[in-house]
Design an enzyme around this catalytic site. Structure first.
Site, PDB file in Angstrom:
ATOM      1  N   ALA A 202       0.731  -1.163   0.134  1.00  0.00           N
ATOM      2  CA  ALA A 202       0.093  -0.002  -0.037  1.00  0.00           C
ATOM      3  C   ALA A 202       0.801   1.255   0.117  1.00  0.00           C
ATOM      4  O   ALA A 202       0.580   2.333  -0.823  1.00  0.00           O
ATOM      5  CB  ALA A 202      -1.070  -0.123   1.199  1.00  0.00           C
ATOM      6  N   CYS A 328      24.468   2.491   1.840  1.00  0.00           N
ATOM      7  CA  CYS A 328      25.398   2.470   2.769  1.00  0.00           C
ATOM      8  C   CYS A 328      25.074   0.751   3.410  1.00  0.00           C
ATOM      9  O   CYS A 328      24.178   0.489   4.126  1.00  0.00           O
ATOM     10  CB  CYS A 328      25.097   3.364   3.841  1.00  0.00           C
TER      11      CYS A 328
END
Ligand code: PMP
Length: 404
Positions: A202, A328
């Protein structure tokens, strides 16, 4: 215009106020458990869930009975891959996927490999697209599943899902599609696309976080799945756990709105994206588009700004929410595996920025972003010794770098 500007709509989207409004009564007046069969609180909740299920089914051209609610697309992808592999273990032990899938497909595949499943990771071309013929060639009589996404979350390219679906049908192999980034943005039809399992969530289409779904085909063929979650037997035994009623209500409303506005919204986002692209590319040299130029979802723009680190750019653009192509991971800053799979060099992958336009972005914001990006790139390039060398006509490829 208000700052900060949100232009990271592939990461998540703002919940549409109309969605919030429809959800609120399901936290307050209608708080019942949809599995409570003996009172009106339960009946109300169940009714709302069924409306949600119908709305989800409609946006992908499925039957409501084929929708299984989950906590998000990560869970849907896990359930599709692990559920099929376990259920069809007697038929075979081979699955096919491709290298630019979302981590929830790739990491699930890696885990399956550890338990003895063979996985083929198909390559993509320079535009980021899978060749359907590679899919055909990879199928063996031990193949139980093909999993190829609809829209890539970094470069927005649309995979040839319909062609792959046809091949899957021809060969009698199940086809799972992670359509998380595509639902509500591009047309999806599980019938014409030959999809047997489809994941979506959603929060990528202006609905709430933590509510996802898996479409599981019930007819020709009827797909069977081993559940990952044991318990009360909810969702036809495929996913136990009390349903997130407000989330499902919101997901349903988000789908309904998306169906209504998709055509108009796509055209508007395409216009904004092209304005953004041209605005930056006309004023800056050495900017490269990553991913197929036209076969991509309207709101996505992924560019590499040579001689500038994407991370540094984002640091200089603190009032604008964007995403860089470097992830990262633990202690290292690694360039995106998606961009690397396209054959893009490490430097250019490090120089990439993803612009994700969405429903609430305006032309004024786009123009502001253009101006700020130009300013920031120019400033960073002025400080870059590499860029200075290029300006002096030195070909960086010919340079022998000394060691100290
Ligand atoms: N697949 C794709 C392509 C995605 O972009 C994402 C979200 N970044 C997911 C799966 C995971 O979705 P969720 O956040 O609902 O677990």
């Amino acid at each position: 215009m208000n700052l900060p500007i949100y232009m990271d709509n592939h990461s998540t989207t703002q919940v549409d106020p109309r969605v919030v409004e429809e959800m609120i009564p399901y936290f307050t007046a209608h708080f019942g458990n949809a599995a409570s069969r003996n009172h009106s609180f339960g009946w109300d909740a169940d009714k709302a869930v069924e409306v949600g299920r119908e709305r989800l089914a409609k946006i992908i051209h499925a039957d409501p009975k084929e929708i299984i609610f989950t906590s998000g697309a990560t869970e849907s992808n896990n359930l599709a891959l692990k559920g099929v592999v376990e259920m069809y273990a007697e038929k075979g032990n081979h699955i096919i996927t491709q290298v630019t899938e979302h981590r929830s497909v790739l990491d699930t595949s890696k885990r399956l490999e550890k338990s003895g499943i063979n996985v083929t990771y198909l390559p993509v071309d320079r535009d980021g697209l899978v060749d359907p013929e590679d899919v055909r060639d990879a199928i063996t009589d031990r193949t139980v599943l093909i999993s190829v996404m609809l829209v890539n979350n970094e470069i927005g390219v649309i995979q040839p899902v319909e062609e792959i679906g046809k091949i899957a049908k021809e060969k009698g192999v199940l086809f799972h599609c992670d359509a998380t980034q595509g639902i509500g943005k591009v047309k999806v039809d599980v019938q014409s696309m030959g999809i047997d399992l489809l994941s979506f969530t959603a929060h990528k289409l202006y609905g709430p976080k933590g509510t996802g779904a898996l479409y599981v085909r019930r007819k020709s063929p009827r797909v069977r799945l081993a559940p990952m979650m044991d318990g009360g037997g909810h969702e036809r035994g495929m996913r136990s756990g009390t349903l997130n009623v407000p989330g499902i209500v919101g997901f349903g409303k988000a789908c309904e709105i998306a169906m209504e506005v998709m055509e108009e919204e796509s055209a508007r986002l395409l216009y904004l994206r092209e304005r953004l692209r041209k605005g930056m590319m006309d004023s800056l040299e050495s900017v490269y588009l990553n991913g197929h130029p036209t076969r991509r979802m309207p709101g996505n723009l992924n560019l590499s700004f040579a001689y500038v680190e994407g991370e540094s750019m984002l640091m200089g653009l603190k009032e604008i929410a964007l995403s860089s192509g470097s992830a990262c991971t633990s202690a290292t800053l690694e360039p995106s595996y998606v961009l690397q799979a396209l054959g893009i060099s490490g430097e250019l992958a490090h120089s990439s920025v993803r612009f994700g336009l969405g429903r609430f972005n305006t032309e004024e914001e786009v123009d502001y972003v253009i101006g700020r990006v130009i300013e920031t790139v120019n400033r960073l390039r002025e400080m870059s010794p590499l860029y200075e060398m290029v300006k002096e006509g030195i070909n960086l490829k010919d340079v022998t770098w000394g060691k100290h």
